[in-house]
Design an enzyme around this catalytic site. Structure first.
Site, short mmCIF file in Angstrom:
data_model
loop_
_atom_site.label_atom_id
_atom_site.label_comp_id
_atom_site.label_asym_id
_atom_site.label_seq_id
_atom_site.Cartn_x
_atom_site.Cartn_y
_atom_site.Cartn_z
N ARG A 1 -4.30 -90.53 -31.63
CA ARG A 1 -5.29 -91.33 -30.80
C ARG A 1 -6.69 -91.08 -30.30
NH1 ARG A 1 -0.42 -92.20 -26.85
NH2 ARG A 1 0.76 -91.79 -28.81
N LYS B 1 5.11 -78.68 -31.42
CA LYS B 1 6.43 -79.42 -32.03
C LYS B 1 7.42 -78.41 -32.17
CE LYS B 1 4.05 -83.17 -34.53
NZ LYS B 1 4.42 -84.32 -33.89
N1 BES Z 1 1.94 -87.13 -36.18
C1 BES Z 1 2.83 -87.48 -35.15
C2 BES Z 1 3.69 -88.87 -35.06
C3 BES Z 1 4.75 -88.67 -36.17
C4 BES Z 1 6.05 -88.46 -35.72
C5 BES Z 1 4.45 -88.89 -37.43
C6 BES Z 1 7.11 -88.34 -36.71
C7 BES Z 1 5.28 -88.87 -38.25
C8 BES Z 1 6.77 -88.40 -38.11
C9 BES Z 1 1.93 -87.91 -33.71
O1 BES Z 1 0.48 -87.16 -33.69
C10 BES Z 1 2.71 -87.66 -32.51
O2 BES Z 1 3.19 -86.36 -32.46
N2 BES Z 1 2.93 -88.26 -31.43
C11 BES Z 1 3.86 -87.93 -30.23
C12 BES Z 1 3.14 -88.66 -29.24
C13 BES Z 1 3.82 -88.43 -27.95
C14 BES Z 1 3.49 -86.99 -27.69
C15 BES Z 1 3.12 -89.41 -26.90
C16 BES Z 1 5.30 -88.54 -30.60
O3 BES Z 1 5.39 -89.62 -31.42
O4 BES Z 1 6.11 -87.96 -30.33
ZN ZN Z 2 0.75 -85.14 -32.83
#
Ligand code: BES
Ligand code: ZN
Ligand code: ZN
Length: 491
Positions: free
Chosen positions: A338, A264
Site C-alpha cells: 500500500r 515474515k
Molecule cells: N505481500 C503480502 C500479501 C500476501 C500474503 C500476498 C500472502 C500473497 C500471499 C503483503 O505485503 C503483506 O504482507 N500484507 C500483510 C498486511 C498486514 C501486515 C496488515 C498481510 O496480509 O498479512
Molecule cells: Zn508485506
C-alpha cells in the site's frame, strides 16, 4: 507450437473431440463402440486408435448445455492438451465445433478461448532447469477444425487475438516466475524496456535520484532496507485521440517481500517472489494492448521495490510522506504494498485519467475470504463494477466484489500522521487496505482495486491451464478486456 486453422487437416491423423454425457447416450455408431469405456463426464478422456478412416480420436468429456461456458472450454482444452501430450504425437486437430453449446455459440470467442488455453497449457516454468525436464516429443502443430466455411473468418480472428492475449499472459507469468535473485526492481524496469523495443510503447524509468526529486516517499521508504534500488516504471501507449484522457493500469511490483523489520515467518516465504504479480500483469497487458492496436490511451504504472530488513530499513513507528503529501505512519513494515501504491496512485491522478485500475498481491486476508478462486475487487463506482464484471465474464477470470465503505477507510486513520498502514479494528484486512489506498485517489476519478494475493500463483488445482508452483498471469486478460471496453466507449 503452431496453431493454424483447417486447410490441410486431412494430413493430420489425430483428432480431439469433445463429447458430453448426454451425447454419449445418443448412440451414434462411434459413441456406441466406446460407451463401456467412456461416459463423457467432465474431464474424462479416452484415446481410440484407428477410429474412422484410420484417424485416431481422443474423446474428452464436457458438460451439457447449461453449465458450459468459454471458460469451461478453456479448461476442457487444457485437459485434452495434457492427456494428448502423453502420446508424443507431433500434430493434432481440435474439432472446435464439438465445443459449441448454446452458451458458446460465437466462433470468434470460442476460437480465442481455445487458442489462449493451448498457449497457457503449453507454458512451463523450466528456465531454471539445467536440462529439459523430459526429452519427450512435444506437439508442434495444432489445427482448429470443424467450423463451416462461413465461420472461418471468425475462427481466424479469434485465433489471432488469442495468440496475442495468450502470449501476453505467458510473458507476465515468465516475469513473475523469476525468483528474487533474478528479478529486482532494476531488472523489472529493464524487462519493461525490452518488451517495448520496436513497438509503440514508450517506457520511462525513474531511478532513486529521480524518485527523490519527484517525492515518491513510499517507494523509497519500502526500498530503503535493500541493496537493490527502487524504480518507478511508466509505460505509455497512445492508441486513441491525442486529447483523450488515458486509463491507468497500476501494478504492485515488490520483487521480494521479506516483511522487512516486521519479518515474515520462514514458512512459505519463498512465495513472496510472486509479490510483483500485479506489476507483471500490467506489463503483459500493455504489450497486448499495443499489439491489438486498441484505439485507447493507456498508461501502465509500476512502483517497484524490494522489502528487506537492514539498518537502513524503515521501522515500525516511522513516518513517510507520499507523493500527494499525505503522511503515512508505518505500524507494520510488512504492509508495504500500500505504501508504494500510494505514490503510484497519486501520480496516476495527476495524469487526469478516465479511470484507474490497480492489481496487487496486497493482503493475506483476501485468501481467507476468497481462497485462490476469486480475485477481490474494491470500488465505490457502480459503473466500473459493471465494466469489470463484463470483462471478467468474457475472460473467465473470476472476480468478486467486496466492500469499501467509510468505516473501513476510517479504520486507517493515524493519531500522529494522516494515515496508518495498519487498521485499528480487527478483521476485514483486505477492505481496510483498500480504504488506505483510497487516500491517494482523487474523489472524482473512478478507481477500482484488485487484490490478487490468492489468484496470482498456485492456482493449478483449480485451473488446468496453470502450472504448479508458478504464476497464473491473472488479470492480464481482464486488463486487456477492460481497455477494450474503453475503446468501445469512445467510439
Ligand atoms: N505481500 C503480502 C500479501 C500476501 C500474503 C500476498 C500472502 C500473497 C500471499 C503483503 O505485503 C503483506 O504482507 N500484507 C500483510 C498486511 C498486514 C501486515 C496488515 C498481510 O496480509 O498479512
Ligand atoms: Zn508485506
Ligand atoms: Zn507484499
Amino acid at each position: 507450437m503452431k496453431i493454424t486453422i483447417a486447410k490441410q487437416d486431412s494430413k493430420i491423423k489425430n483428432c480431439i473431440l469433445f463429447v458430453s454425457s448426454s451425447q454419449m447416450k445418443q448412440n451414434t455408431t462411434q459413441e456406441k463402440a466406446i460407451k463401456d469405456f467412456f461416459k463423457g463426464s467432465w474431464g474424462e478422456t479416452f484415446f481410440l486408435p484407428n477410429a474412422k478412416s484410420s484417424e485416431n480420436i481422443m474423446f474428452v468429456g464436457i458438460e451439457d448445455e447449461a453449465q458450459f461456458s468459454y471458460e469451461k472450454a478453456r479448461r476442457a482444452v487444457a485437459i485434452a492438451f495434457k492427456a494428448f501430450a502423453k502420446y508424443e504425437q507431433e500434430s493434432v486437430k481440435i474439432d472446435i465445433s464439438s465445443l459449441q453449446r448454446k452458451t458458446t455459440k460465437d466462433y470468434e470467442q470460442l476460437s480465442q478461448a481455445v487458442t489462449e488455453s493451448l498457449l497457457l497449457s503449453e507454458y512451463q516454468c523450466d528456465e531454471f532447469k539445467s536440462k529439459p525436464k523430459n526429452a519427450k516429443k512435444t506437439i508442434k502443430t495444432i489445427c482448429l477444425c470443424g467450423a463451416s466455411d462461413s465461420n472461418k473468418k471468425a475462427v481466424q480472428k479469434g485465433l489471432s487475438i488469442g495468440l496475442i492475449t495468450g502470449q501476453a499472459t505467458n510473458l507476465a507469468r515468465k516475469v513473475a516466475n523469476y525468483p528474487g535473485n533474478y528479478m529486482t526492481p532494476s531488472i523489472l524496469a529493464k524487462e519493461a524496456q525490452k518488451v517495448a523495443q520496436g513497438t509503440k510503447l514508450k517506457v520511462t524509468v525513474w531511478d532513486k535520484k529521480k524518485l527523490t526529486s519527484e517525492k515518491m516517499g513510499g517507494i523509497l521508504g519500502v526500498g530503503a532496507g535493500s541493496a537493490e534500488e527502487s524504480r518507478f516504471i511508466i509505460m505509455e501507449y497512445k492508441g486513441g485521440p491525442k486529447t483523450q484522457k488515458p486509463i491507468c493500469l497500476v501494478g504492485k511490483g515488490v520483487t521480494f517481500d521479506t516483511g522487512g523489520i516486521s519479518l515474515k515467518p520462514g514458512h512459505t516465504m519463498d512465495e513472496m517472489k510472486f509479490d510483483m504479480c500485479g506489476a507483471a500483469a500490467v506489463l503483459g497487458a500493455m504489450t497486448a494492448i499495443e499489439k491489438l492496436k486498441l484505439k485507447v490511451n493507456v498508461l501502465g504504472l509500476i512502483p517497484s521495490a524490494e522489502n528487506m530488513p537492514s539498518s537502513k530499513a524503515i521501522k515500525p513507528g516511522d513516518i513517510l510522506t507520499a507523493r500527494n503529501k499525505k503522511t503515512m505512519e508505518i505500524l507494520n513494515t510488512d504492509a508495504e504494498g500500500r505504501l508504494i501504491l500510494a505514490d503510484a496512485l497519486s501520480y496516476a491522478c495527476e495524469q487526469k485519467p478516465q479511470a484507474i485500475f490497480d492489481a496487487a498481491t496486497l493482503t493475506g486476508a483476501i485468501i481467507s475470504a476468497l481462497s485462490n478462486l476469486f480475485s477481490g475487487v474494491f470500488t465505490r463506482n457502480e459503473k466500473l463494477v459493471s465494466t469489470i464484471m463484463k470483462a471478467s465474464e468474457k475472460t473467465g477470470e473470476k472476480i468478486w466484489r467486496l466492500p469499501l465503505v467509510d468505516e473501513f477507510a476510517n479504520d486507517m486513520r493515524s493519531t500522529i500522521a494522516d494515515v496508518s498502514n495498519l487498521s485499528s479494528s480487527r478483521g476485514g484486512g483486505s477492505s481496510t487496505a483498500a480504504g488506505f489506498l483510497e487516500n491517494f485517489v482523487e474523489k472524482n476519478i473512478p478507481w477500482a482495486h484488485f487484490d490478487i494475493a490468492g489468484t496470482a500463483y498456485n492456482t493449478h488445482q483449480r485451473l488446468e491451464y496453470c502450472a504448479p508452483r508458478a504464476a497464473s498471469g491473472v488479470m492480464v486478460r481482464t486488463f486487456i478486456e477492460i481497455a477494450r471496453s474503453y475503446e468501445q466507449k469512445s467510439k
